[in-house]
Write a protein that holds these residues in place. Sequence first.
Motif, short mmCIF file in Angstrom:
data_model
loop_
_atom_site.label_atom_id
_atom_site.label_comp_id
_atom_site.label_asym_id
_atom_site.label_seq_id
_atom_site.Cartn_x
_atom_site.Cartn_y
_atom_site.Cartn_z
N GLY A 1 10.12 3.02 31.18
CA GLY A 1 11.03 2.72 30.25
C GLY A 1 11.04 1.07 30.13
O GLY A 1 11.98 0.55 29.61
N ILE A 2 9.94 0.49 30.22
CA ILE A 2 9.80 -1.08 30.22
C ILE A 2 9.54 -1.28 28.54
O ILE A 2 8.90 -0.57 27.90
CB ILE A 2 8.55 -1.48 30.96
CG1 ILE A 2 8.75 -1.49 32.32
CG2 ILE A 2 8.11 -3.10 30.47
CD1 ILE A 2 7.41 -1.79 33.27
N ALA A 3 10.63 -2.29 28.35
CA ALA A 3 10.58 -2.78 26.88
C ALA A 3 9.92 -3.91 26.75
O ALA A 3 8.91 -4.17 25.79
CB ALA A 3 11.90 -2.80 26.41
N ASP A 4 10.50 -5.01 27.62
CA ASP A 4 9.85 -6.28 27.56
C ASP A 4 9.47 -6.86 28.90
O ASP A 4 10.39 -6.66 29.82
CB ASP A 4 10.72 -7.43 26.80
CG ASP A 4 10.94 -6.82 25.28
OD1 ASP A 4 9.99 -6.70 24.65
OD2 ASP A 4 11.86 -6.64 24.98
N ILE A 5 8.69 -7.80 29.03
CA ILE A 5 8.48 -8.79 30.49
C ILE A 5 8.53 -9.99 30.15
O ILE A 5 7.86 -10.57 29.34
CB ILE A 5 7.18 -8.14 30.99
CG1 ILE A 5 6.82 -6.85 31.08
CG2 ILE A 5 6.94 -8.82 32.35
CD1 ILE A 5 5.60 -6.04 31.27
N LEU A 6 9.50 -10.81 30.87
CA LEU A 6 9.43 -12.14 30.60
C LEU A 6 8.97 -12.97 32.17
O LEU A 6 9.48 -12.38 32.89
CB LEU A 6 11.08 -12.61 30.44
CG LEU A 6 11.46 -11.92 29.22
CD1 LEU A 6 13.03 -12.51 29.11
CD2 LEU A 6 10.64 -12.73 27.84
N ALA B 1 4.35 -1.20 42.28
CA ALA B 1 3.26 -1.64 41.47
C ALA B 1 2.57 -2.86 41.66
O ALA B 1 1.49 -3.12 41.74
CB ALA B 1 3.58 -1.46 39.99
N LEU B 2 3.64 -3.81 41.74
CA LEU B 2 3.31 -5.28 42.01
C LEU B 2 2.52 -5.42 43.36
O LEU B 2 1.52 -6.03 43.73
CB LEU B 2 4.42 -6.12 41.92
CG LEU B 2 4.99 -6.08 40.54
CD1 LEU B 2 6.21 -7.04 40.53
CD2 LEU B 2 3.93 -6.82 39.34
N GLU B 3 3.07 -4.80 44.45
CA GLU B 3 2.68 -4.67 45.89
C GLU B 3 1.34 -4.20 45.85
O GLU B 3 0.70 -4.78 46.67
CB GLU B 3 3.89 -3.93 46.83
CG GLU B 3 5.13 -4.66 46.89
CD GLU B 3 4.94 -6.13 48.01
OE1 GLU B 3 4.11 -6.05 48.56
OE2 GLU B 3 6.06 -6.66 47.94
N ALA B 4 1.21 -3.07 45.19
CA ALA B 4 -0.19 -2.48 45.08
C ALA B 4 -1.39 -3.16 44.64
O ALA B 4 -2.40 -3.33 44.96
CB ALA B 4 -0.04 -1.07 44.35
N ALA B 5 -0.60 -4.08 43.75
CA ALA B 5 -1.82 -5.10 43.13
C ALA B 5 -2.04 -6.54 44.07
O ALA B 5 -2.52 -7.38 43.60
CB ALA B 5 -1.40 -5.51 41.78
N GLY B 6 -1.44 -6.42 45.13
CA GLY B 6 -1.39 -7.60 45.84
C GLY B 6 -0.63 -8.82 45.88
O GLY B 6 -0.73 -10.06 45.99
N THR C 1 2.67 -4.76 32.41
CA THR C 1 2.20 -4.40 31.02
C THR C 1 1.26 -3.17 31.15
O THR C 1 1.41 -2.34 30.32
CB THR C 1 1.40 -5.78 30.26
OG1 THR C 1 2.28 -6.78 30.29
CG2 THR C 1 1.09 -5.16 29.02
N ALA C 2 0.27 -3.16 32.23
CA ALA C 2 -0.46 -2.04 32.35
C ALA C 2 0.28 -0.73 32.71
O ALA C 2 0.09 0.34 32.40
CB ALA C 2 -1.42 -2.27 33.59
N LEU C 3 1.28 -1.03 33.59
CA LEU C 3 2.18 -0.11 33.96
C LEU C 3 2.92 0.51 32.62
O LEU C 3 3.23 1.82 32.70
CB LEU C 3 3.43 -0.37 34.86
CG LEU C 3 4.65 0.47 35.33
CD1 LEU C 3 3.70 1.76 36.30
CD2 LEU C 3 5.48 -0.11 36.48
N LYS C 4 3.50 -0.21 31.82
CA LYS C 4 4.27 0.01 30.73
C LYS C 4 3.34 1.12 29.67
O LYS C 4 3.65 2.21 29.41
CB LYS C 4 4.58 -0.94 29.76
CG LYS C 4 5.27 -0.91 28.46
CD LYS C 4 5.58 -2.21 27.72
CE LYS C 4 5.96 -2.08 26.47
NZ LYS C 4 6.39 -3.34 25.81
N ALA C 5 2.11 0.64 29.60
CA ALA C 5 1.14 1.33 28.85
C ALA C 5 0.79 2.75 29.26
O ALA C 5 0.85 3.71 28.65
CB ALA C 5 -0.18 0.76 28.63
#
Length: 197
Positions: free
Chosen positions: A79-84, A34-39, A69-73
Amino acid sequence: GLDSSTLVILTAKHGQSPRLGSATLVKDSIIPDALEAAGIGVAQTTGDDVALLWLKNQSQARQANLVLTALKASNPNVGIADILFGNGLVQAGFGNPLEDNRTPDVIVKLKPGFVLVGNLASKVKRAEHGGFSKDDTNVALIVSSGRLPTQQQGLIQANKVDTTQIAVTALEALGLNPDALQGAKLDNCSTRTNSSS
């Protein structure tokens, strides 16, 4: 006949997500993809029931947070709970990735029972190594001995105890000098702060 001269301690180095059956398996590439797809280039990922991410460009950590955060939504099955990231890492005690290259740029905490795996075809992973979720960091500590004072028998202690205190506490309970333990000296551990527990 050894109960008065034996101290039994049951504990672990970390907790574990309790569950019946296998975990909810999530392909470990879904987050870096997901990160790589967003550059956003990912230099390294370590995943289990957390994902530790080192970025090729640390200045993209805030953008990585938005993507995740968009992937989580959009996909609750990840299963993402939190992102730090950024100051959140420092406040959580992980350090500053801008000052220490061992600190990941982004940490993704999964919900209990979710675990990242390389091969979904395996269809089972009953336990993970342990991350820093509440179920991973609350470690059971059970102490038993016929020699325990009556007022301590059956006592439940709810105070915070660091795992670095376990060895020194056990030695002290056995009448041995905990200051002789090299690790206790290096980590500045003491039973004196929790002598009532």
